[in-house]
Design an enzyme around this catalytic site. Structure first.
Site, PDB file in Angstrom:
ATOM      1  N   ASP A 173      16.976 -27.502  40.850  1.00  0.00           N
ATOM      2  CA  ASP A 173      18.210 -26.811  40.471  1.00  0.00           C
ATOM      3  C   ASP A 173      19.445 -27.392  41.138  1.00  0.00           C
ATOM      4  O   ASP A 173      20.565 -27.017  40.808  1.00  0.00           O
ATOM      5  CB  ASP A 173      18.115 -25.343  40.906  1.00  0.00           C
ATOM      6  CG  ASP A 173      17.411 -24.483  39.880  1.00  0.00           C
ATOM      7  OD1 ASP A 173      17.198 -24.965  38.762  1.00  0.00           O
ATOM      8  OD2 ASP A 173      17.084 -23.335  40.220  1.00  0.00           O
TER       9      ASP A 173
HETATM   10  C1  BGC Z   1      18.620 -23.281  45.916  1.00  0.00           C
HETATM   11  C2  BGC Z   1      17.556 -23.590  44.911  1.00  0.00           C
HETATM   12  C3  BGC Z   1      17.538 -22.555  43.826  1.00  0.00           C
HETATM   13  C4  BGC Z   1      18.938 -22.398  43.234  1.00  0.00           C
HETATM   14  C5  BGC Z   1      19.019 -21.369  42.124  1.00  0.00           C
HETATM   15  C6  BGC Z   1      19.952 -23.074  45.234  1.00  0.00           C
HETATM   16  O1  BGC Z   1      20.913 -22.704  46.172  1.00  0.00           O
HETATM   17  O2  BGC Z   1      18.704 -24.339  46.846  1.00  0.00           O
HETATM   18  O3  BGC Z   1      16.296 -23.695  45.564  1.00  0.00           O
HETATM   19  O4  BGC Z   1      16.642 -22.950  42.831  1.00  0.00           O
HETATM   20  O5  BGC Z   1      19.854 -22.071  44.250  1.00  0.00           O
HETATM   21  O6  BGC Z   1      18.900 -20.094  42.551  1.00  0.00           O
HETATM   22  C1  NOJ Z   2      13.804 -22.427  43.678  1.00  0.00           C
HETATM   23  C2  NOJ Z   2      13.949 -21.948  42.280  1.00  0.00           C
HETATM   24  O1  NOJ Z   2      13.458 -20.630  42.189  1.00  0.00           O
HETATM   25  C3  NOJ Z   2      13.215 -22.830  41.307  1.00  0.00           C
HETATM   26  O2  NOJ Z   2      13.451 -22.406  39.994  1.00  0.00           O
HETATM   27  C4  NOJ Z   2      13.625 -24.257  41.480  1.00  0.00           C
HETATM   28  O3  NOJ Z   2      12.846 -25.036  40.616  1.00  0.00           O
HETATM   29  C5  NOJ Z   2      13.453 -24.716  42.912  1.00  0.00           C
HETATM   30  N1  NOJ Z   2      14.137 -23.837  43.790  1.00  0.00           N
HETATM   31  C6  NOJ Z   2      13.941 -26.142  43.148  1.00  0.00           C
HETATM   32  O4  NOJ Z   2      15.319 -26.223  43.050  1.00  0.00           O
END
Ligand code: BGC
Ligand code: NOJ
Length: 794
Positions: free
Chosen positions: A484
């Protein structure tokens, strides 16, 4: 090295022997729609269905000390005031123990000849927490003391509860009747629900006004009523409503007394809300209290809860020579899979329960961890998720569990999302053989009248990728893929923008993802097999698209020693030896090796070698290396994290299993095993360094570039649970569900190659004795109901 506890496998418990763990070590309670978080000092909160909109207990984030708020029992014995769970008074205890079990937590504290044992659980079929409190006088003379309960109400919406004080401080309302304190804020208007905290014996005093109970300038550690041994007998009007009961107790030497508290939640139909003007209808609460009105009834409900978990965890068991493996597989990994299924990424000690609902990709992946335990609920979840999809195959990134409607709160347009629906559905059908789910009518964006079959949803999910290819015929990344934080179309210099929701550039983007490419090939193969199995003529087209993607990857996605990660908005490479930082990434190595792209030409072995060489460190495989040392405008959130944390070169445990599976597919059993042991908490040696719970996986462990490599964060709610389950159960132990049977294909170091597996599969029970000495190819067992005992030698 300090040790804070140990496993008790026979009881399926983790036993914490010191209350001052390096971080609150928590557990979850609840199996249906009433859920609780509880720490080893009884901190935490509960909610019904939705951690944001139906929050029952107030919890303070960013508190000092942290973990403030919970269900606290205070004992005032002479001048000494203490809590069985040590906090909040922190009076030194003569004995302390917290046992986190499957859906319950038992806390025992002992002080000056009094022993308090509190068993907390959420019973099956009821929306409440039951707290069974047993107090024993272990001394040789009579004792008189006082017991207080305490809980603080959240004004339902956990978000506005923290913000809208001009209103909140005037809305609080309660009723007190019998031994029960009812919280009914906003019940007078639109709410049809209230909460209550009752107990099965008359109290000697009570409070519902926080200020009276605690005192304006005291904290939870020094409630003025407890210190004085009194109660204010207050009725809260506005300000901060709480619930506290007082009991003046006397116990002879060796004597015990037991109380059963019920902290519950009730919904009343509109027409049954009141029994008199402003008096709530308590019928349902009283029925719930009645269900736990004796210790025997509470014990029976507890036994039912244990039976529920025995049944679930009895579907897959291994017995090997490695105790860490057995306890992870048989107990904690499966348990964590259930918790991630219930909670997605909403509420933990790293997730507020306010910001995030059920993720489209997250919830689909979570299915892989639970289909063998609760197939019916998996089925419903698939339909719920698919119902939030759009007609072009795209989807919302999350939906709220209360409404089941998709929302844009954490963005949309993540181009990997649709493929996970294929992943989740295939996992479900392989486990259950329920091909009928493919014919279920499923709407778009929850709009009645738009229903098409689930199969159609899968087809548009697949097509969403081929409809969105970039200049190298690789999948366009959209807002981001699984990572993400790789926001290649975001371009933000404004610190007030959210990386997840800021408007993206869509015109002219050349940003493509090798992670999606690998995912597409792997899921595409499974999808083609499924289509073929049901005789759908689209199977051929799917196979062709997969083939085309494989050649695109080989042609444009290979960097010489490993798979590239992406092309950015301008068409520049990411995850290439040509890059200054971020030369290699884990996601594309994981997915392209799981998809076996270029395996015959040696690409998979090379990519795996490079992963070991460049990305593996002492505690696992980091996400990328070298870490980004500065913010890169065209990459987004990934470079916002300091080196070694989260998506910037943290050990993102979620994608370590991708490499484990890739290694296993390549037959590299020792590498697969080593990677597994590194991220699996049961093998943790240094609990202080790890900091978070030693019984569950975390999303992230600080990587080699971090200030403290090995420090764990974001425990519990992570796709790591389901993925490690898949990796260990299918790839290492080799029990692979197929559409019409089980394929046994282990990949485990030869010294551990002899083990037994008990596996319920649909209406069959397989008792397998596996003797693995490295033979390739696997052994196929067609599905047949009944018990089958087999020795499999490979
Ligand atoms: C986090 C991710 C997460 C994303 C969406 C980011 O701040 O680092 O792990 O998937 O937010 O919620
Ligand atoms: C946590 C999120 O919940 C997931 O959807 C995402 O794939 C990972 N972080 C990596 O960014």
């Amino acid at each position: 090295m300090d040790n804070f506890g140990h496993f008790d496998d026979a009881s399926r418990e983790y036993v914490i022997t010191r209350p001052d763990t390096p971080w609150p070590w928590i557990n979850y309670m609840g199996t249906e729609d009433f859920f609780s978080l509880i720490s080893n000092t009884a901190g935490g909160y509960c909610f019904c269905r939705d951690a944001k909109f139906r929050r029952i207990l107030r919890y303070r984030y960013n508190g000092v000390p942290m973990d403030a708020g919970g269900r606290y029992y205070y004992i005032k014995d002479g001048d000494t005031v203490w809590n069985p769970g040590w906090k909040p008074c922190k009076t030194a205890l003569d004995f302390y123990e917290c046992r986190h079990g499957m859906g319950y937590t038992k806390i025992v504290g002992q002080k000056n000849g009094l022993k308090a044992e509190v068993t907390f659980f959420v019973p099956i079929g009821h929306r409440c927490e039951v707290h069974k409190v047993k107090i024993t006088n272990t001394g040789s003379s009579k004792k008189q003391f006082k017991l207080y309960s305490f809980a603080e109400w959240c004004l339902w919406n956990a978000s506005t509860d923290m913000e809208n004080f001009q209103r909140n401080l005037s809305t609080g309302e309660v009723e007190i009747e019998g031994s029960v304190i009812y919280h009914k804020t906003e019940y007078r208007e639109r709410r049809d629900h209230y909460a209550f905290y009752g107990v099965n014996r008359p109290f000697d005093g009570y409070d519902t006004d926080r200020e009276t109970f605690i005192g304006m300038y005291n904290g939870f550690e020094a409630p003025q009523q407890v210190l004085a041994g009194t109660s204010g007998n207050t009725r809260a009007h506005g300000w901060s409503p709480i619930a506290s009961h007082r009991f003046d107790l006397e116990l002879g030497a060796g004597e015990s007394t037991e109380l059963v508290f019920v902290l519950g939640y009730v919904e009343n139909p509109q027409e049954e809300k009141f029994v008199a003007p402003a008096v709530i209808n308590k019928k349902r609460a009283l029925a719930m209290l009645e269900a736990f009105s004796t210790v025997e009834k509470a014990d029976k409900a507890f036994a039912e809860l244990r039976a529920f978990w025995d049944n679930l965890l009895g579907r897959f068991n291994v017995s090997s020579d490695v105790p860490e493996l057995d306890r992870t597989v048989n107990i904690w990994n499966q348990y964590q899979c259930m918790i991630t299924f219930f909670f997605s990424r909403s509420a933990s000690y790293f997730e507020s329960g306010i910001g995030r609902g059920m993720g489209f990709r997250d919830s689909n992946q979570d299915l892989a961890g639970i289909v063998h335990m609760i197939p019916d609920r998996a089925r419903q979840r698939i339909i719920d998720i698919a119902s939030t999809q759009f007609p072009d195959g795209g989807c919302y990134h999350q939906y709220q569990p209360l409404t089941k409607r998709g929302n844009n709160d954490i963005g949309g347009g993540f181009n990997d999302d649709p493929l996970w629906l294929i992943f989740g559905t295939v996992a479900y059908i392989r486990e259950t053989g329920d091909f009928g789910i493919l014919n279920e009518p499923v709407p778009f964006d929850n709009k009645p009248g738009t229903e098409v079959s689930l199969l159609y949803h899968l087809k548009i999910s697949f097509r969403h990728v081929t409809d969105n290819l970039g200049p190298h015929d690789l999948p366009l990344i959209g807002r981001a893929d699984w990572n993400d934080c790789l926001n290649l179309n975001c371009f933000s210099w404004n610190p007030d923008d959210s990386f997840q929701t800021t408007e993206n550039k869509t015109e002219g983007t050349k940003a493509e993802s090798l992670m999606i490419a690998g995912l597409f090939v792997a899921q595409g193969r499974d999808f083609a097999e499924l289509l073929q199995r049901i005789g759908d003529k689209d199977a051929e087209g799917v196979k062709e698209a997969v083939k085309a993607m494989e050649s695109a990857v080989k042609q444009h996605g290979w960097d010489g020693e490993w798979f590239l990660r992406a092309y950015d908005y301008y068409g520049n490479k990411i995850g290439s030896r040509e890059c200054e930082e971020g030369k290699i990434f884990i996601e594309s190595q994981g997915w392209c090796t799981m998809a076996r792209i270029g395996a015959d030409e040696g690409l998979c072995d090379k990519a795996l070698d490079s992963t070991v060489k460049h990305l593996e460190c002492e505690q696992g495989i980091v996400l990328n290396t070298p870490a980004y040392s500065k913010y890169i405008y065209e990459y987004g959130e990934i470079s916002s994290y300091p080196e070694g944390y989260k998506e910037n070169a943290g050990i993102f445990c979620h994608n370590n299993p991708w490499v484990i599976i890739g290694e296993a597919m390549a037959g590299r059993r020792d590498d697969a095993w080593r990677h597994y042991c590194k991220i699996t908490p049961a093998f943790t040696k240094d609990q202080t360094l790890r900091k978070v719970e030693p019984y569950v996986f975390c999303q992230m462990v600080a990587g080699k570039d971090a200030a403290k490599p090995g420090e764990g964060k974001n425990s519990w709610l992570t796709g790591t649970a389901a993925w490690t389950w898949k990796a260990v159960s299918e790839s290492i132990l080799g029990i692979k569900p197929q559409f019409d049977g089980l394929l046994i294909e282990p990949c485990i170091p030869l010294q551990y190659g002899t083990y037994r597996v008990h596996r319920k599969f649909r209406d069959a029970v397989y008792e397998l004795e596996i003797k693995y000495s490295g033979k390739k190819g696997g052994f196929y067992i067609p599905y047949k109901p009944g018990v089958q005992k087999l020795t499999v030698e490979l």
